[in-house]
Design a protein around this motif. Structure first.
Motif, PDB file in Angstrom:
ATOM      1  N   ALA A 231      -7.769   1.164  -9.409  1.00 15.97           N
ATOM      2  CA  ALA A 231      -6.629   1.258 -10.323  1.00 15.97           C
ATOM      3  C   ALA A 231      -5.689   2.396  -9.930  1.00 15.97           C
ATOM      4  CB  ALA A 231      -7.121   1.451 -11.760  1.00 15.97           C
ATOM      5  N   ARG A 232      -6.234   3.503  -9.490  1.00 22.93           N
ATOM      6  CA  ARG A 232      -5.423   4.693  -9.209  1.00 22.93           C
ATOM      7  C   ARG A 232      -4.776   4.669  -7.831  1.00 22.93           C
ATOM      8  NH1 ARG A 232      -9.382   9.448 -11.723  1.00 22.93           N
ATOM      9  NH2 ARG A 232      -8.919   8.995 -13.924  1.00 22.93           N
ATOM     10  N   THR A 233      -5.214   3.784  -6.947  1.00 25.59           N
ATOM     11  CA  THR A 233      -4.634   3.697  -5.605  1.00 25.59           C
ATOM     12  C   THR A 233      -3.407   2.796  -5.650  1.00 25.59           C
ATOM     13  OG1 THR A 233      -6.825   3.975  -4.616  1.00 25.59           O
ATOM     14  CG2 THR A 233      -5.066   3.123  -3.200  1.00 25.59           C
ATOM     15  N   PRO A 234      -2.259   3.274  -5.168  1.00 26.31           N
ATOM     16  CA  PRO A 234      -1.038   2.471  -5.264  1.00 26.31           C
ATOM     17  C   PRO A 234      -0.991   1.317  -4.257  1.00 26.31           C
ATOM     18  CG  PRO A 234      -0.578   4.582  -4.207  1.00 26.31           C
ATOM     19  CD  PRO A 234      -1.997   4.635  -4.656  1.00 26.31           C
ATOM     20  N   PHE A 235      -0.943   0.102  -4.765  1.00 23.32           N
ATOM     21  CA  PHE A 235      -0.723  -1.106  -3.960  1.00 23.32           C
ATOM     22  C   PHE A 235      -0.378  -2.239  -4.921  1.00 23.32           C
ATOM     23  CE2 PHE A 235      -5.170  -1.390  -5.152  1.00 23.32           C
ATOM     24  CZ  PHE A 235      -5.354  -2.725  -5.443  1.00 23.32           C
ATOM     25  N   LYS A 236       0.145  -3.345  -4.380  1.00 22.70           N
ATOM     26  CA  LYS A 236       0.466  -4.503  -5.205  1.00 22.70           C
ATOM     27  C   LYS A 236      -0.672  -5.505  -5.244  1.00 22.70           C
ATOM     28  CE  LYS A 236       5.500  -4.386  -4.526  1.00 22.70           C
ATOM     29  NZ  LYS A 236       6.672  -5.140  -3.985  1.00 22.70           N
TER      30      LYS A 236
ATOM     31  N   LEU B  71       0.847  -1.194   0.000  1.00 20.34           N
ATOM     32  CA  LEU B  71       0.000   0.000   0.000  1.00 20.34           C
ATOM     33  C   LEU B  71       0.881   1.242   0.000  1.00 20.34           C
ATOM     34  CD1 LEU B  71      -2.832   1.252   0.197  1.00 20.34           C
ATOM     35  CD2 LEU B  71      -2.656   1.078   2.693  1.00 20.34           C
ATOM     36  N   PHE B  72       0.658   2.126  -0.961  1.00 22.29           N
ATOM     37  CA  PHE B  72       1.478   3.327  -1.187  1.00 22.29           C
ATOM     38  C   PHE B  72       2.930   2.954  -1.519  1.00 22.29           C
ATOM     39  CE2 PHE B  72      -1.455   4.972   2.295  1.00 22.29           C
ATOM     40  CZ  PHE B  72      -2.421   5.393   1.394  1.00 22.29           C
ATOM     41  N   GLY B  73       3.168   1.664  -1.783  1.00 21.55           N
ATOM     42  CA  GLY B  73       4.512   1.208  -2.077  1.00 21.55           C
ATOM     43  C   GLY B  73       5.320   0.844  -0.855  1.00 21.55           C
ATOM     44  N   PHE B  74       4.737   0.976   0.341  1.00 24.35           N
ATOM     45  CA  PHE B  74       5.500   0.770   1.578  1.00 24.35           C
ATOM     46  C   PHE B  74       4.879  -0.241   2.530  1.00 24.35           C
ATOM     47  CE2 PHE B  74       6.197   5.213   0.255  1.00 24.35           C
ATOM     48  CZ  PHE B  74       7.566   5.177   0.036  1.00 24.35           C
ATOM     49  N   PHE B  75       3.541  -0.203   2.716  1.00 20.46           N
ATOM     50  CA  PHE B  75       2.910  -0.920   3.815  1.00 20.46           C
ATOM     51  C   PHE B  75       2.305  -2.243   3.367  1.00 20.46           C
ATOM     52  CE2 PHE B  75       2.266   3.674   4.779  1.00 20.46           C
ATOM     53  CZ  PHE B  75       3.168   3.754   5.841  1.00 20.46           C
ATOM     54  N   THR B  76       2.489  -3.263   4.217  1.00 23.85           N
ATOM     55  CA  THR B  76       1.838  -4.558   4.020  1.00 23.85           C
ATOM     56  C   THR B  76       1.144  -4.937   5.324  1.00 23.85           C
ATOM     57  OG1 THR B  76       3.439  -5.304   2.364  1.00 23.85           O
ATOM     58  CG2 THR B  76       2.182  -7.008   3.528  1.00 23.85           C
ATOM     59  N   TYR B  77      -0.163  -5.210   5.243  1.00 22.18           N
ATOM     60  CA  TYR B  77      -0.947  -5.528   6.439  1.00 22.18           C
ATOM     61  C   TYR B  77      -1.681  -6.853   6.250  1.00 22.18           C
ATOM     62  CZ  TYR B  77      -0.391  -0.506   7.319  1.00 22.18           C
ATOM     63  OH  TYR B  77       0.127   0.756   7.512  1.00 22.18           O
TER      64      TYR B  77
ATOM     65  N   GLU C 175       1.287  -4.490 -13.454  1.00 18.84           N
ATOM     66  CA  GLU C 175       2.599  -3.937 -13.777  1.00 18.84           C
ATOM     67  C   GLU C 175       3.088  -3.001 -12.666  1.00 18.84           C
ATOM     68  OE1 GLU C 175       2.324  -2.173 -17.631  1.00 18.84           O
ATOM     69  OE2 GLU C 175       1.795  -4.060 -18.630  1.00 18.84           O
ATOM     70  N   GLU C 176       2.516  -1.818 -12.598  1.00 18.28           N
ATOM     71  CA  GLU C 176       2.928  -0.837 -11.599  1.00 18.28           C
ATOM     72  C   GLU C 176       1.976  -0.876 -10.410  1.00 18.28           C
ATOM     73  OE1 GLU C 176       5.679   0.794 -12.005  1.00 18.28           O
ATOM     74  OE2 GLU C 176       6.030   0.108 -14.067  1.00 18.28           O
ATOM     75  N   LEU C 177       2.310  -0.059  -9.387  1.00 20.52           N
ATOM     76  CA  LEU C 177       1.428   0.043  -8.218  1.00 20.52           C
ATOM     77  C   LEU C 177       0.100   0.684  -8.567  1.00 20.52           C
ATOM     78  CD1 LEU C 177       3.974   1.137  -5.452  1.00 20.52           C
ATOM     79  CD2 LEU C 177       3.021  -1.136  -5.852  1.00 20.52           C
ATOM     80  N   THR C 178       0.082   1.501  -9.585  1.00 20.46           N
ATOM     81  CA  THR C 178      -1.165   2.073 -10.080  1.00 20.46           C
ATOM     82  C   THR C 178      -1.363   1.596 -11.517  1.00 20.46           C
ATOM     83  OG1 THR C 178      -0.035   4.092 -10.848  1.00 20.46           O
ATOM     84  CG2 THR C 178      -0.972   4.123  -8.629  1.00 20.46           C
ATOM     85  N   GLY C 179      -2.634   1.506 -11.903  1.00 20.90           N
ATOM     86  CA  GLY C 179      -2.926   1.090 -13.267  1.00 20.90           C
ATOM     87  C   GLY C 179      -3.725  -0.199 -13.314  1.00 20.90           C
ATOM     88  N   SER C 180      -3.557  -0.932 -14.382  1.00 23.19           N
ATOM     89  CA  SER C 180      -4.359  -2.127 -14.649  1.00 23.19           C
ATOM     90  C   SER C 180      -4.156  -3.193 -13.570  1.00 23.19           C
ATOM     91  CB  SER C 180      -3.991  -2.706 -16.009  1.00 23.19           C
ATOM     92  OG  SER C 180      -4.156  -1.737 -17.032  1.00 23.19           O
TER      93      SER C 180
END
Length: 484
Positions: free
Chosen positions: A115-120, A59-65, A138-143
């Motif tokens: 899609a627009r919220t950054p997470f894996k 989440l946001f590229g940093f958090f894993t819960y 692919e990226e944290l945001t997108g498809s």
């Protein structure tokens, strides 16, 4: 990344209907579109239960819960889970992701928000073992790929590809995915941090749920619809207590109507019983096992119970004094006949009251817990005819618009909870402590659970309130980053 699976052997899982063959493990090439034909959509809803666990990675590229929730297996005593953590840890964003991922509404931009919220990866596991997950491709945001797995049935995947405008379109793939989500029968309510209501449950979907004579509520709804386009939360309704109070009355009226109908069915048998008694031989009719005193006590007992129901307009009170006067003054040789006429009447009253007991308890509990917040300065009343009213010390009505922000916020939460009882609902609440004093914060979760008692509502709350967290430690879950 850990794989979180629910109890596939649960009773709910065993009863889960099969997904259509066209949805199960269908061979799908990357980028291949999928169209769910109308005739293949499921007609049977799958009861997935409550959310049992939430896993989010990156989440946001940093958090894993990895968050196990309270009451995932329909434990009414623990229907609320309270999430807390540092500012910026993603509590509000997580609630929004849950709502937008699980919602089956169309044209609200909800899948675009995912899609627009950054997470894996986001994985939501339900108490019957059903899993709904989103994995960015692919990226944290997108498809991303949406995976839905139902125990003993199978799984299906859908590709949500962002277009050149950076949004998720409403093409065949989206239509198919929303159709499958709809069959999971996940009803959601979300009271956002901006105090707007977002909802998928039918009780919040337009004017058709209003009484045709409820002009005020309808006008309030149309006013809300006109302002929706300028609100922060797409698809949300503004914080409107008067609307919820009007809907509370309508929801309880429907409950009373159903109870009255059931009671009427039960009461019909009492009149058959009366005819059978009157048609019996005189010797049988004249045989009595109950004395005048016993019969009088029963009349008084039923009348006392009926008065409590009449207080809210749920049922009419019986003419106790007149009945007691008649049976006490009747000649001795008429008592057996009188008893055989009166007892079926009392049986019918009891049948109606029994059928209305649940709704009476609901109203009584709602009034009691709400009064507990208001204290001696104001008094709350409720009747089927006039709905909810708040009176001042001189018993003059207080207009909703003249209540404090905390009182409005409280009524919004409690009324919404009562209205949502009709369906199994996941109620997401962001910072419920806003506008509430310390005392009220301590009382809030208990009040919500009282109003939800006997239903399948699950509360997922994000909070910073130390008062609320300390009072409900057993239901509090700290969001701790697994990657630290």
């Amino acid at each position: 990344m850990r794989s979180l699976r629910g109890p596939s052997g649960s009773a709910l899982a065993a009863r889960a209907p099969k997904l259509p063959r066209c949805l199960l493990n269908a061979p799908r090439r990357k980028g291949e579109s999928f169209y769910l034909k109308k005739e293949t959509r499921m007609s049977t809803l799958i009861q997935v239960g409550r959310i049992d666990r939430i896993f989010i990675q990156g989440l946001f590229g940093f958090f894993t819960y990895d968050i196990p929730l309270r009451g995932g297996h329909f434990s009414n005593d623990d229907s609320a889970s309270i999430l807390y953590g540092d500012n910026g840890c993603g509590k509000t964003t997580l609630l929004k992701l849950i709502f937008n991922l699980l919602s089956s509404r169309t044209g609200r931009g909800e899948k675009t928000f995912v899609a627009r919220t950054p997470f894996k990866r986001l994985k939501i596991t339900f108490s019957n073992g059903t899993v709904v997950a989103a994995t960015k491709t692919e990226e944290l945001t997108g498809s991303y790929v949406l995976d839905i797995e139902v125990p003993n049935s199978g799984s299906v995947s859908f590709n949500f590809a962002v277009n050149t405008e950076g949004t998720i379109g409403s093409g065949d793939e989206t239509i198919a995915a929303l159709s499958v989500l709809r069959t999971l029968d996940i009803q959601l309510l979300f009271l956002t941090d901006s105090r707007n209501i977002m909802a998928t449950t039918s009780y919040f979907e337009g004017p058709n749920k209003f009484s045709t004579t409820d002009d005020f509520a309808y006008q309030r709804w149309t006013t809300i619809e006109r302002t929706r386009s300028i609100r922060k939360d797409e698809g949300a309704r503004p914080f409107d207590v008067e609307l919820m109070v009007a809907r509370l009355r309508n929801a309880i009226r429907e409950e009373v109507f159903r109870g009255s109908r059931d009671g009427e069915t039960n009461a019909n048998s009492t009149y058959i019983d009366l005819l059978e008694r009157l048609a019996a031989p005189w010797q049988t009719l004249n045989t009595t096992t109950k004395s005048l005193e016993d019969l009088s006590e029963r009349v008084e007992e039923i009348a006392s119970k009926g008065e409590k129901f009449a207080e809210f307009g749920v049922a009419s009170s019986i003419p106790q004094k007149r009945i007691l006067r008649l049976i006490s003054s009747a000649p001795v040789d008429r008592f057996a006949l009188l008893r055989n006429v009166l007892e079926p009447y009392l049986d019918g009253i009891e049948a109606r009251l029994e059928a209305l007991q649940d709704v009476h308890t609901l109203i009584s509990d709602f009034v009691r817990v709400t009064q507990g917040f208001l204290g001696p300065k104001k008094r709350i009343t409720f009747s089927i005819k006039s709905g909810l009213q708040i009176l001042d010390r001189t018993d003059h009505p207080v207009q909703i618009e003249h209540l404090s922000s905390g009182e409005k916020h409280l009524l919004m939460l409690l009324c919404t909870t009562v209205i949502a009882r009709e369906q199994a609902t996941i109620f997401l609440i962001d910072e419920p402590e806003l506008s509430l004093n310390i005392k009220w914060q301590r009382m809030l979760v208990d009040a919500l659970q009282v109003c939800a008692a006997g239903s399948s509502i699950q509360f997922i709350v994000a909070s910073h309130s130390l008062e609320l967290l300390s009072k409900y430690r057993a239901q509090t879950i700290k969001m701790e980053d697994m990657d630290e």
